[in-house]
Design a protein around this motif. Structure first.
Motif, PDB file in Angstrom:
ATOM      1  N   HIS A 126       6.290   2.783  14.023  1.00  0.00           N
ATOM      2  CA  HIS A 126       6.744   2.530  15.036  1.00  0.00           C
ATOM      3  C   HIS A 126       8.036   3.037  15.699  1.00  0.00           C
ATOM      4  CE1 HIS A 126      11.714   0.865  14.754  1.00  0.00           C
ATOM      5  NE2 HIS A 126      12.224   1.738  14.674  1.00  0.00           N
ATOM      6  N   LEU A 127       8.172   4.340  15.458  1.00  0.00           N
ATOM      7  CA  LEU A 127       8.374   5.922  15.786  1.00  0.00           C
ATOM      8  C   LEU A 127       6.773   5.720  17.579  1.00  0.00           C
ATOM      9  CD1 LEU A 127       9.693   7.946  13.427  1.00  0.00           C
ATOM     10  CD2 LEU A 127      10.530   6.639  15.287  1.00  0.00           C
ATOM     11  N   GLY A 128       5.549   5.620  17.327  1.00  0.00           N
ATOM     12  CA  GLY A 128       4.200   6.646  18.304  1.00  0.00           C
ATOM     13  C   GLY A 128       4.051   7.105  17.720  1.00  0.00           C
ATOM     14  N   ALA A 129       5.028   8.163  16.170  1.00  0.00           N
ATOM     15  CA  ALA A 129       4.484   9.357  15.835  1.00  0.00           C
ATOM     16  C   ALA A 129       3.127   9.439  15.931  1.00  0.00           C
ATOM     17  CB  ALA A 129       5.453   9.687  15.156  1.00  0.00           C
ATOM     18  N   GLN A 130       2.654  10.775  16.824  1.00  0.00           N
ATOM     19  CA  GLN A 130       0.744  10.467  16.328  1.00  0.00           C
ATOM     20  C   GLN A 130       0.631  11.629  15.754  1.00  0.00           C
ATOM     21  OE1 GLN A 130      -1.148   9.820  20.475  1.00  0.00           O
ATOM     22  NE2 GLN A 130       0.383   8.126  20.455  1.00  0.00           N
ATOM     23  N   GLY A 131       1.092  12.880  14.973  1.00  0.00           N
ATOM     24  CA  GLY A 131       1.087  14.069  14.346  1.00  0.00           C
ATOM     25  C   GLY A 131       0.504  13.646  13.571  1.00  0.00           C
TER      26      GLY A 131
ATOM     27  N   GLU B 133       0.593  -1.427  -0.214  1.00  0.00           N
ATOM     28  CA  GLU B 133      -0.109   0.077  -0.056  1.00  0.00           C
ATOM     29  C   GLU B 133       0.884   1.320  -0.078  1.00  0.00           C
ATOM     30  OE1 GLU B 133      -4.567   0.543   2.842  1.00  0.00           O
ATOM     31  OE2 GLU B 133      -2.591   0.814   3.180  1.00  0.00           O
ATOM     32  N   LEU B 134       0.847   2.291  -1.053  1.00  0.00           N
ATOM     33  CA  LEU B 134       1.109   3.173  -0.923  1.00  0.00           C
ATOM     34  C   LEU B 134       1.426   4.188   0.098  1.00  0.00           C
ATOM     35  CD1 LEU B 134       0.406   4.622  -4.506  1.00  0.00           C
ATOM     36  CD2 LEU B 134       2.618   4.092  -3.708  1.00  0.00           C
ATOM     37  N   GLY B 135       0.286   4.009   0.838  1.00  0.00           N
ATOM     38  CA  GLY B 135       0.162   5.138   2.079  1.00  0.00           C
ATOM     39  C   GLY B 135       1.236   4.696   3.112  1.00  0.00           C
ATOM     40  N   GLY B 136       1.762   2.612   3.276  1.00  0.00           N
ATOM     41  CA  GLY B 136       1.829   2.326   3.877  1.00  0.00           C
ATOM     42  C   GLY B 136       3.176   2.398   4.366  1.00  0.00           C
ATOM     43  N   ALA B 137       3.889   3.474   3.877  1.00  0.00           N
ATOM     44  CA  ALA B 137       4.985   3.745   4.211  1.00  0.00           C
ATOM     45  C   ALA B 137       5.530   4.793   6.131  1.00  0.00           C
ATOM     46  CB  ALA B 137       5.805   4.041   3.036  1.00  0.00           C
ATOM     47  N   ALA B 138       4.942   5.612   4.888  1.00  0.00           N
ATOM     48  CA  ALA B 138       4.762   6.819   6.066  1.00  0.00           C
ATOM     49  C   ALA B 138       3.952   5.947   7.259  1.00  0.00           C
ATOM     50  CB  ALA B 138       4.007   8.104   5.287  1.00  0.00           C
ATOM     51  N   GLU B 139       3.054   5.359   7.439  1.00  0.00           N
ATOM     52  CA  GLU B 139       1.686   4.876   8.449  1.00  0.00           C
ATOM     53  C   GLU B 139       2.841   3.871   9.254  1.00  0.00           C
ATOM     54  OE1 GLU B 139      -1.081   1.174   8.996  1.00  0.00           O
ATOM     55  OE2 GLU B 139      -1.952   3.150   7.784  1.00  0.00           O
TER      56      GLU B 139
END
Length: 396
Positions: free
Chosen positions: A146-151, A135-141
């Motif tokens: 992995h980092l726990g970033a929620q922005g 999935e293209l959106g899977g890269a950022a997701e």
């Protein structure tokens, strides 16, 4: 509305490509004029040569196995080089104030190709396959989880300018005050769809990537990833300007006169408040395809003349498609870093036979040095559909 800090700083860089893993190895090989040998990719069922990333890639954590693909392993390899800095930003600003913007054009399509191949021959998908892998959106997701970033976390896909657009998009999040720091860049892994698609277009070289030569006959596809930590906190190197244009001339061919490529470069200069003659180096898009090189040479000559040092990094890295913008911006970041205090410039790798129908540009030669450290670099990314982006990186 974009009032919260015009200059956005590029604090650190993680990079993997055909030139190696990490800042020191990549910069040393690039400045030395190293040209990796293209070869068929062992894990892909195609004989088309390409430039792959050497060595092992880190495995994904068990809890994120649904995202496991070579593309995300490339991104994880780049992230690993700057993860301590990203973790400090998470602690300083809080998870909700950290964004993730990634550019890609292939994501995990290679894993999807393998899964469909198995389905056709056995009637079953591989046991470990999940659609999130491709999935293209899977890269950022994947990176955000992995980092726990929620922005805000999203992927940009505009083919060969994807990750250049991702960096410009990350800058907007910071300027608008939506985020206090953004992990931004891109990654692309080799796959049959890309290799055979470019071959069908007649865009793959039969020999070597030879940009701006009268003998050029196409590009070589590469892979890799580059990630920056970007914020408003001061750092030595900043994203000073970003310019974009869309000529919509043709689905794959650029506008021949180079006017829209020129418009993107002009917009980046205006955004940075910089005159053209202030530039030290231009990392050209330089794919070694006949039409792209012809139009880019016209655009650069009209805007800068032939006096600005320039070159294409694609003979050394391959054309990394959705990752190209971030990798090439990363190469410019390395030229501006403390690691290049001698002001060395990378050589433009070609056969030296200029196409007589194109203007002569200031191609850098091996061991070219400035008398002082570099200050400003421009990086061009020109994509299918005329989606053009120029990034101006320099000392603020």
């Amino acid at each position: 509305m974009e009032e919260q800090g015009k200059v956005l700083f590029l604090h650190d860089l993680g990079i993997v490509c055909a030139l190696g893993h990490g800042k020191a190895e990549v910069l040393a090989n690039w400045l030395a004029g190293r040209r990796p040998e293209p070869a068929p990719v062992p894990w892909l069922a195609t004989a088309i040569p390409a430039l792959s990333v050497p060595g092992e890639l880190p495995p994904l954590p068990p809890g994120l196995a649904d995202y496991d693909c070579r593309n995300n392993r490339l991104l994880l390899a780049a992230l690993g080089q700057i993860e301590p800095a990203v973790r400090r930003a998470l602690e300083q600003y809080g998870p909700h104030r950290i964004g993730v913007v990634v550019g890609t054009s292939t994501s995990g399509i290679a894993e999807g190709e393998e899964a469909v191949g198995m389905l056709r021959t056995t009637g079953r998908m591989p046991a470990g396959y999940h659609y999130r892998q491709q999935e293209l959106g899977g890269a950022a997701e994947f990176l955000a989880r992995h980092l726990g970033a929620q922005g805000p976390a999203y992927t940009v896909s505009t083919t060969c300018s994807s990750s250049a657009n991702a960096l410009a998009s990350a800058r907007r999040l910071l300027r608008l005050g939506v985020c206090d720091a953004v992990l931004a860049g891109g990654g692309d892994a080799l796959c049959r769809t890309t290799l055979e698609g470019f071959a069908a277009l007649g865009a793959i070289s039969k020999t070597r990537c030879n940009p701006f030569s009268r003998n050029r006959d196409g590009t070589l596809i590469g892979e890799g990833a580059a990630l920056f930590l970007m914020s408003r906190e001061p750092a030595p190197v900043a994203l000073l300007g970003a310019g974009a244009s869309a000529d919509a001339y043709h689905i794959s061919a650029p506008r021949p006169d180079g006017s829209c490529a020129k418009a993107a470069m002009q917009a980046a200069l205006r955004d940075a408040g910089l005159a053209p003659e202030r530039l030290d180096y231009i990392n050209l898009h330089g794919t070694a395809t006949p039409q792209n090189d012809a139009m880019e040479s016209r655009a650069v000559a009209e805007l800068f003349g032939g006096g600005i040092a320039c070159g294409s990094s694609k003979p050394a890295t391959g054309h990394c498609l959705g990752a190209a913008g971030a990798i090439e911006a990363g190469l410019c970041w390395l030229l501006l870093s403390e690691s290049n205090r001698e002001g060395r410039l990378p050589p433009h790798l070609w056969d030296g036979e200029l196409d007589p129908e194109m203007p002569r540009l200031g191609f850098a030669a091996l061991e070219t040095r400035r008398s002082k450290p570099l200050q400003y670099c421009l990086s061009n990314s020109f994509a299918f559909g005329g989606n053009n982006v120029s990034l101006l990186i320099g000392h603020a």
